[in-house]
Structure formats: structure tokens, C-alpha cells
Design a protein around this motif. Structure first.
Motif, PDB file in Angstrom:
ATOM      1  N   ASN A  13      -7.864  54.400  28.784  1.00 45.92           N
ATOM      2  CA  ASN A  13      -7.143  53.470  27.918  1.00 45.92           C
ATOM      3  C   ASN A  13      -5.650  53.777  27.866  1.00 45.92           C
ATOM      4  OD1 ASN A  13      -7.304  55.794  26.318  1.00 45.92           O
ATOM      5  ND2 ASN A  13      -7.407  54.599  24.428  1.00 45.92           N
ATOM      6  N   LYS A  14      -5.125  54.412  28.928  1.00 45.09           N
ATOM      7  CA  LYS A  14      -3.690  54.715  28.985  1.00 45.09           C
ATOM      8  C   LYS A  14      -3.140  54.384  30.364  1.00 45.09           C
ATOM      9  CE  LYS A  14      -3.818  58.619  25.843  1.00 45.09           C
ATOM     10  NZ  LYS A  14      -3.611  60.061  25.712  1.00 45.09           N
ATOM     11  N   ILE A  15      -1.936  53.841  30.369  1.00 43.85           N
ATOM     12  CA  ILE A  15      -1.131  53.754  31.585  1.00 43.85           C
ATOM     13  C   ILE A  15      -0.049  54.801  31.401  1.00 43.85           C
ATOM     14  CG2 ILE A  15       0.491  52.370  32.909  1.00 43.85           C
ATOM     15  CD1 ILE A  15      -1.117  49.898  32.132  1.00 43.85           C
ATOM     16  N   THR A  16      -0.070  55.815  32.242  1.00 47.04           N
ATOM     17  CA  THR A  16       0.850  56.936  32.111  1.00 47.04           C
ATOM     18  C   THR A  16       1.914  56.870  33.190  1.00 47.04           C
ATOM     19  OG1 THR A  16      -0.905  58.312  31.197  1.00 47.04           O
ATOM     20  CG2 THR A  16       1.036  59.451  32.032  1.00 47.04           C
ATOM     21  N   ILE A  17       3.160  57.000  32.782  1.00 47.53           N
ATOM     22  CA  ILE A  17       4.266  57.071  33.729  1.00 47.53           C
ATOM     23  C   ILE A  17       4.438  58.536  34.088  1.00 47.53           C
ATOM     24  CG2 ILE A  17       6.725  56.674  34.090  1.00 47.53           C
ATOM     25  CD1 ILE A  17       6.488  54.363  32.090  1.00 47.53           C
ATOM     26  N   ILE A  18       4.151  58.854  35.346  1.00 51.31           N
ATOM     27  CA  ILE A  18       4.194  60.238  35.793  1.00 51.31           C
ATOM     28  C   ILE A  18       5.578  60.596  36.318  1.00 51.31           C
ATOM     29  CG2 ILE A  18       3.251  61.880  37.466  1.00 51.31           C
ATOM     30  CD1 ILE A  18       0.631  60.240  37.307  1.00 51.31           C
ATOM     31  N   GLU A  19       6.143  59.721  37.113  1.00 52.35           N
ATOM     32  CA  GLU A  19       7.455  59.970  37.707  1.00 52.35           C
ATOM     33  C   GLU A  19       8.402  58.842  37.350  1.00 52.35           C
ATOM     34  OE1 GLU A  19       6.926  60.249  41.898  1.00 52.35           O
ATOM     35  OE2 GLU A  19       5.801  62.107  41.779  1.00 52.35           O
ATOM     36  N   GLY A  20       9.664  59.115  37.500  1.00 52.50           N
ATOM     37  CA  GLY A  20      10.657  58.064  37.300  1.00 52.50           C
ATOM     38  C   GLY A  20      11.298  58.132  35.931  1.00 52.50           C
ATOM     39  N   PRO A  21      12.229  57.230  35.726  1.00 51.59           N
ATOM     40  CA  PRO A  21      12.983  57.229  34.465  1.00 51.59           C
ATOM     41  C   PRO A  21      12.157  56.669  33.311  1.00 51.59           C
ATOM     42  CG  PRO A  21      13.646  55.383  35.827  1.00 51.59           C
ATOM     43  CD  PRO A  21      12.687  56.198  36.646  1.00 51.59           C
ATOM     44  N   THR A  22      12.665  56.876  32.115  1.00 48.73           N
ATOM     45  CA  THR A  22      12.076  56.276  30.921  1.00 48.73           C
ATOM     46  C   THR A  22      12.109  54.761  31.078  1.00 48.73           C
ATOM     47  OG1 THR A  22      12.871  58.123  29.589  1.00 48.73           O
ATOM     48  CG2 THR A  22      12.344  56.094  28.410  1.00 48.73           C
ATOM     49  N   PRO A  23      11.029  54.073  30.712  1.00 49.91           N
ATOM     50  CA  PRO A  23      11.055  52.615  30.848  1.00 49.91           C
ATOM     51  C   PRO A  23      12.139  51.984  29.986  1.00 49.91           C
ATOM     52  CG  PRO A  23       9.053  53.329  29.723  1.00 49.91           C
ATOM     53  CD  PRO A  23       9.794  54.551  30.125  1.00 49.91           C
ATOM     54  N   THR A  24      12.678  50.890  30.473  1.00 49.76           N
ATOM     55  CA  THR A  24      13.628  50.121  29.676  1.00 49.76           C
ATOM     56  C   THR A  24      12.868  48.958  29.055  1.00 49.76           C
ATOM     57  OG1 THR A  24      14.264  48.811  31.609  1.00 49.76           O
ATOM     58  CG2 THR A  24      15.628  50.728  31.084  1.00 49.76           C
ATOM     59  N   PHE A  25      13.190  48.638  27.831  1.00 47.59           N
ATOM     60  CA  PHE A  25      12.494  47.611  27.078  1.00 47.59           C
ATOM     61  C   PHE A  25      13.442  46.463  26.772  1.00 47.59           C
ATOM     62  CE2 PHE A  25       8.655  49.958  26.509  1.00 47.59           C
ATOM     63  CZ  PHE A  25       9.049  51.286  26.506  1.00 47.59           C
TER      64      PHE A  25
END
Length: 114
Positions: free
Chosen positions: A3-15
Motif C-alpha cells: 500500500n505504498k509507492i516509495t521513491i527510492i532515488e531522485g529528488p523530492t517530488p514537486t507538488f
């Protein structure tokens, strides 16, 4: 962990702020929340969408798990998702629910505006 989409690499998401009428229908709550959108590159967009649909069909909450700009882990609920094909490859568009203090939104003004 399904039940999670995890960002492993890359920058913080922009909203980005969302100003659509349908958003208010899916974000009703006794507390005040904003709905914002982010686009993330993905290698398996169809698999991520399937996990979202399965979680929602079980009446559970899907979360976006990432590190914010200062490195703290954050989890925010995902309200909707859509797979988008671009020239750069697959992206998944996520609409997430946040408290106003969770997301710092940058506002850019044109040089002509005061």
C-alpha cells in the motif's frame, strides 16, 4: 508494503496545486486538507496503478512514501492515480492529500507583477 509507492532515488517530488471541481468530491474530511498533484517517472507504471486499484478495492489507503527536502521521511495518502506516456517515458500522475503545512508551495510572479 503493497500500500505504498516509495521513491527510492531522485529528488523530492514537486507538488502542484489542483483547481478542479472533482477534487473537492474525493477530498472531503472533517479536517482541512489540500489536494496537490505530482508527476513521477516510473519503470513499471502499470504495476503501480494495479497496486493502487487493489488497495482501494480493499477499502484501504495507498500512500506516497518519500524523503522531503531536509531528508525526513514523509507518507501522504494518494487519492487518485493515472499513467501518462510522455516523450521521456512513463510517468505516473498522483493526486495526494496534504495538510497545508506539509507542503511548501512556491509562487512565482512575472516581472511585470508587483
Amino acid at each position: 508494503m503493497d500500500n505504498k509507492i516509495t521513491i527510492i532515488e531522485g529528488p523530492t517530488p514537486t507538488f502542484e496545486a489542483v483547481n478542479s471541481e472533482w477534487v473537492s468530491g474525493i477530498s472531503e474530511s472533517p479536517e482541512y486538507y489540500d489536494v496537490v498533484m505530482t508527476n513521477l517517472r516510473t519503470m513499471n507504471g502499470a504495476g503501480l496503478l494495479e497496486r493502487c486499484y487493489q488497495t482501494w478495492n480493499q477499502q484501504d489507503t495507498m500512500y506516497l512514501h518519500y524523503r522531503n527536502t531536509i531528508g525526513l521521511e514523509q507518507e501522504i495518502p494518494i487519492l487518485a492515480a493515472r499513467l501518462v506516456e510522455t516523450d521521456e517515458g512513463e510517468k505516473i500522475a498522483l493526486w495526494v492529500r496534504v495538510k497545508p503545512e506539509q507542503i511548501k508551495q512556491e509562487v512565482h510572479f512575472d516581472e511585470d507583477e508587483e
